[in-house]
Scaffold this motif. Structure first.
Motif, PDB file in Angstrom:
ATOM      1  N   ILE A   3       0.831  -1.202   0.000  1.00  0.00           N
ATOM      2  CA  ILE A   3       0.000   0.000   0.000  1.00  0.00           C
ATOM      3  C   ILE A   3       0.866   1.253   0.000  1.00  0.00           C
ATOM      4  O   ILE A   3       1.763   1.411   0.833  1.00  0.00           O
ATOM      5  N   LEU A   4       0.578   2.158  -0.926  1.00  0.00           N
ATOM      6  CA  LEU A   4       1.227   3.474  -0.982  1.00  0.00           C
ATOM      7  C   LEU A   4       0.346   4.473  -0.244  1.00  0.00           C
ATOM      8  O   LEU A   4      -0.832   4.620  -0.570  1.00  0.00           O
ATOM      9  N   VAL A   5       0.912   5.131   0.762  1.00  0.00           N
ATOM     10  CA  VAL A   5       0.174   6.137   1.526  1.00  0.00           C
ATOM     11  C   VAL A   5       0.839   7.489   1.315  1.00  0.00           C
ATOM     12  O   VAL A   5       1.918   7.757   1.846  1.00  0.00           O
ATOM     13  N   VAL A   6       0.197   8.337   0.529  1.00  0.00           N
ATOM     14  CA  VAL A   6       0.694   9.698   0.303  1.00  0.00           C
ATOM     15  C   VAL A   6       0.174  10.566   1.446  1.00  0.00           C
ATOM     16  O   VAL A   6      -1.022  10.570   1.742  1.00  0.00           O
ATOM     17  N   GLY A   7       1.081  11.278   2.098  1.00  0.00           N
ATOM     18  CA  GLY A   7       0.700  12.056   3.276  1.00  0.00           C
ATOM     19  C   GLY A   7       0.691  11.206   4.535  1.00  0.00           C
ATOM     20  O   GLY A   7       0.009  11.522   5.512  1.00  0.00           O
ATOM     21  N   GLY A  33       9.194  10.642   4.401  1.00  0.00           N
ATOM     22  CA  GLY A  33       8.717   9.333   3.988  1.00  0.00           C
ATOM     23  C   GLY A  33       9.746   8.539   3.210  1.00  0.00           C
ATOM     24  O   GLY A  33      10.917   8.927   3.103  1.00  0.00           O
ATOM     25  N   ASP A  34       9.295   7.408   2.656  1.00  0.00           N
ATOM     26  CA  ASP A  34      10.175   6.523   1.887  1.00  0.00           C
ATOM     27  C   ASP A  34      10.469   7.073   0.497  1.00  0.00           C
ATOM     28  O   ASP A  34      11.485   6.748  -0.109  1.00  0.00           O
ATOM     29  N   VAL A  35       9.551   7.882  -0.002  1.00  0.00           N
ATOM     30  CA  VAL A  35       9.689   8.479  -1.333  1.00  0.00           C
ATOM     31  C   VAL A  35       9.022   9.856  -1.308  1.00  0.00           C
ATOM     32  O   VAL A  35       8.056  10.062  -0.570  1.00  0.00           O
ATOM     33  N   GLN A  36       9.583  10.798  -2.049  1.00  0.00           N
ATOM     34  CA  GLN A  36       9.035  12.153  -2.062  1.00  0.00           C
ATOM     35  C   GLN A  36       8.167  12.365  -3.304  1.00  0.00           C
ATOM     36  O   GLN A  36       8.433  11.819  -4.377  1.00  0.00           O
ATOM     37  N   VAL A  37       7.115  13.199  -3.125  1.00  0.00           N
ATOM     38  CA  VAL A  37       6.224  13.523  -4.234  1.00  0.00           C
ATOM     39  C   VAL A  37       5.605  14.906  -4.014  1.00  0.00           C
ATOM     40  O   VAL A  37       5.292  15.278  -2.884  1.00  0.00           O
ATOM     41  N   ASP A  38       5.478  15.626  -5.105  1.00  0.00           N
ATOM     42  CA  ASP A  38       4.777  16.902  -5.119  1.00  0.00           C
ATOM     43  C   ASP A  38       3.516  16.690  -5.953  1.00  0.00           C
ATOM     44  O   ASP A  38       3.595  16.536  -7.177  1.00  0.00           O
ATOM     45  N   LEU A  39       2.358  16.643  -5.298  1.00  0.00           N
ATOM     46  CA  LEU A  39       1.114  16.343  -6.016  1.00  0.00           C
ATOM     47  C   LEU A  39       0.723  17.404  -7.030  1.00  0.00           C
ATOM     48  O   LEU A  39      -0.116  17.155  -7.893  1.00  0.00           O
ATOM     49  N   THR A  40       1.333  18.583  -6.954  1.00  0.00           N
ATOM     50  CA  THR A  40       1.014  19.620  -7.937  1.00  0.00           C
ATOM     51  C   THR A  40       1.798  19.424  -9.237  1.00  0.00           C
ATOM     52  O   THR A  40       1.605  20.162 -10.193  1.00  0.00           O
ATOM     53  N   SER A  41       2.663  18.420  -9.270  1.00  0.00           N
ATOM     54  CA  SER A  41       3.517  18.171 -10.439  1.00  0.00           C
ATOM     55  C   SER A  41       3.261  16.771 -11.008  1.00  0.00           C
ATOM     56  O   SER A  41       3.495  15.769 -10.330  1.00  0.00           O
ATOM     57  N   VAL A  42       2.784  16.723 -12.249  1.00  0.00           N
ATOM     58  CA  VAL A  42       2.546  15.435 -12.917  1.00  0.00           C
ATOM     59  C   VAL A  42       3.835  14.634 -13.007  1.00  0.00           C
ATOM     60  O   VAL A  42       3.851  13.427 -12.749  1.00  0.00           O
ATOM     61  N   SER A  44       6.403  14.706 -11.054  1.00  0.00           N
ATOM     62  CA  SER A  44       6.780  14.212  -9.729  1.00  0.00           C
ATOM     63  C   SER A  44       5.962  12.975  -9.371  1.00  0.00           C
ATOM     64  O   SER A  44       6.496  12.000  -8.822  1.00  0.00           O
ATOM     65  N   ILE A  45       4.670  12.978  -9.695  1.00  0.00           N
ATOM     66  CA  ILE A  45       3.818  11.810  -9.439  1.00  0.00           C
ATOM     67  C   ILE A  45       4.295  10.620 -10.266  1.00  0.00           C
ATOM     68  O   ILE A  45       4.417   9.498  -9.764  1.00  0.00           O
ATOM     69  N   GLU A  46       4.600  10.879 -11.534  1.00  0.00           N
ATOM     70  CA  GLU A  46       5.090   9.805 -12.413  1.00  0.00           C
ATOM     71  C   GLU A  46       6.402   9.226 -11.891  1.00  0.00           C
ATOM     72  O   GLU A  46       6.603   8.010 -11.874  1.00  0.00           O
ATOM     73  N   MET A  47       7.308  10.103 -11.441  1.00  0.00           N
ATOM     74  CA  MET A  47       8.607   9.668 -10.920  1.00  0.00           C
ATOM     75  C   MET A  47       8.425   8.813  -9.667  1.00  0.00           C
ATOM     76  O   MET A  47       9.106   7.804  -9.485  1.00  0.00           O
ATOM     77  N   MET A  48       7.487   9.227  -8.804  1.00  0.00           N
ATOM     78  CA  MET A  48       7.231   8.448  -7.587  1.00  0.00           C
ATOM     79  C   MET A  48       6.791   7.028  -7.938  1.00  0.00           C
ATOM     80  O   MET A  48       7.311   6.060  -7.381  1.00  0.00           O
ATOM     81  N   PHE A  49       5.851   6.889  -8.876  1.00  0.00           N
ATOM     82  CA  PHE A  49       5.359   5.554  -9.221  1.00  0.00           C
ATOM     83  C   PHE A  49       6.438   4.714  -9.910  1.00  0.00           C
ATOM     84  O   PHE A  49       6.478   3.495  -9.723  1.00  0.00           O
ATOM     85  N   LYS A  50       7.311   5.349 -10.664  1.00  0.00           N
ATOM     86  CA  LYS A  50       8.408   4.595 -11.287  1.00  0.00           C
ATOM     87  C   LYS A  50       9.343   4.035 -10.216  1.00  0.00           C
ATOM     88  O   LYS A  50       9.874   2.932 -10.353  1.00  0.00           O
ATOM     89  N   LYS A  51       9.525   4.789  -9.135  1.00  0.00           N
ATOM     90  CA  LYS A  51      10.370   4.313  -8.024  1.00  0.00           C
ATOM     91  C   LYS A  51       9.667   3.227  -7.219  1.00  0.00           C
ATOM     92  O   LYS A  51      10.281   2.239  -6.822  1.00  0.00           O
ATOM     93  N   GLN A  97      -3.418   4.460 -11.513  1.00  0.00           N
ATOM     94  CA  GLN A  97      -4.176   3.286 -11.977  1.00  0.00           C
ATOM     95  C   GLN A  97      -3.310   2.342 -12.808  1.00  0.00           C
ATOM     96  O   GLN A  97      -3.541   1.131 -12.813  1.00  0.00           O
ATOM     97  N   LYS A  98      -2.300   2.884 -13.466  1.00  0.00           N
ATOM     98  CA  LYS A  98      -1.410   2.057 -14.296  1.00  0.00           C
ATOM     99  C   LYS A  98      -0.451   1.229 -13.451  1.00  0.00           C
ATOM    100  O   LYS A  98       0.211   0.330 -13.954  1.00  0.00           O
ATOM    101  N   TYR A  99      -0.352   1.561 -12.165  1.00  0.00           N
ATOM    102  CA  TYR A  99       0.557   0.858 -11.256  1.00  0.00           C
ATOM    103  C   TYR A  99      -0.192   0.038 -10.211  1.00  0.00           C
ATOM    104  O   TYR A  99       0.388  -0.401  -9.232  1.00  0.00           O
ATOM    105  N   LEU A 100      -1.480  -0.171 -10.436  1.00  0.00           N
ATOM    106  CA  LEU A 100      -2.294  -0.954  -9.504  1.00  0.00           C
ATOM    107  C   LEU A 100      -2.469  -2.372 -10.008  1.00  0.00           C
ATOM    108  O   LEU A 100      -2.756  -2.589 -11.184  1.00  0.00           O
ATOM    109  N   HIS A 101      -2.303  -3.335  -9.105  1.00  0.00           N
ATOM    110  CA  HIS A 101      -2.618  -4.713  -9.442  1.00  0.00           C
ATOM    111  C   HIS A 101      -4.125  -4.834  -9.663  1.00  0.00           C
ATOM    112  O   HIS A 101      -4.905  -4.043  -9.128  1.00  0.00           O
TER     113      HIS A 101
END
Length: 198
Positions: A3-7, A33-42, A44-51, A97-101
């Motif tokens: 489970i990924l928990v943002v915030g 956290g384990d990984v950083q993300v800026d939700l205002t940046s597409v 940044s979100i993409e980079m987080m899911f790649k990690k 959604q592309k990274y969800l089982h």
């Protein structure tokens, strides 16, 4: 479940993490956290899911809005909620959604202000209402068993002292009770729901 928990370091996020401790958790935050993300940046979100890679559930317990009376609000003030609480969460779902089982879930966060207004809360209410409408509509589009819900918390007991001037007459709720709504979304079977913890 993975489970990924943002915030996950926020007041609600920590309560959610505590309730989900038996699962494999990845905590994401702007600066912690384990990984950083800026939700205002597409990107940044993409980079987080790649990690992070594939997960079984995506939870967002973050989002920002400027509390400002409409008579004083500028378009720039309103953009804070649009870019973070509204588009940030929707982009998290669209990319995530592309990274969800198969059979995975997405849980977003709205809030009581869209149903029970407070002074200066119009921008937050707009974002909350938009996320709620997105969740309800998006739920019927998923064909791979993905579920999507949102949780709408009241003001929290844990932060009431800080916000009591804005929430006069409200009966605050414990973060633990709010966290149970996230558990219901993640571990249950419902979709397209807004779990109101008022």
């Amino acid at each position: 479940m993975r489970i990924l928990v943002v915030g996950g370091k926020g007041t609600i996020g920590q309560a959610v993490v505590e309730k989900l401790h038996e699962h494999e958790l990845i905590i994401a935050g702007r600066t912690s956290g384990d990984v950083q993300v800026d939700l205002t940046s597409v990107s940044s979100i993409e980079m987080m899911f790649k990690k992070v890679g594939y997960v079984d559930a995506i939870v967002n317990a973050s989002g920002t809005a400027k509390i400002q009376l409409v008579e004083k609000m500028t378009p720039e003030d309103n953009l804070v909620a649009v870019q973070s609480k509204l588009l940030g969460q929707i982009n998290l779902a669209l990319i995530g959604q592309k990274y969800l089982h198969r059979g995975g879930s997405i849980t977003l966060t709205t809030g009581i202000m869209k149903d029970d207004p407070i002074p200066g809360g119009a921008s937050a209410a707009m974002a909350n209402g938009g996320v709620s409408a997105f969740v309800k509509s998006a739920a019927i589009d998923f064909t791979q068993g993905i579920r999507i819900n949102c949780v709408s918390p009241n003001v929290l007991i844990e932060s009431y002292e800080k916000h009591k001037d804005s929430f006069k007459g409200f009966v605050p709720v414990p973060a633990e009770r709010v966290a149970m709504a996230y558990v219901k979304s993640i571990e249950g079977k419902q979709t397209g729901q807004e779990y109101q913890v008022y």
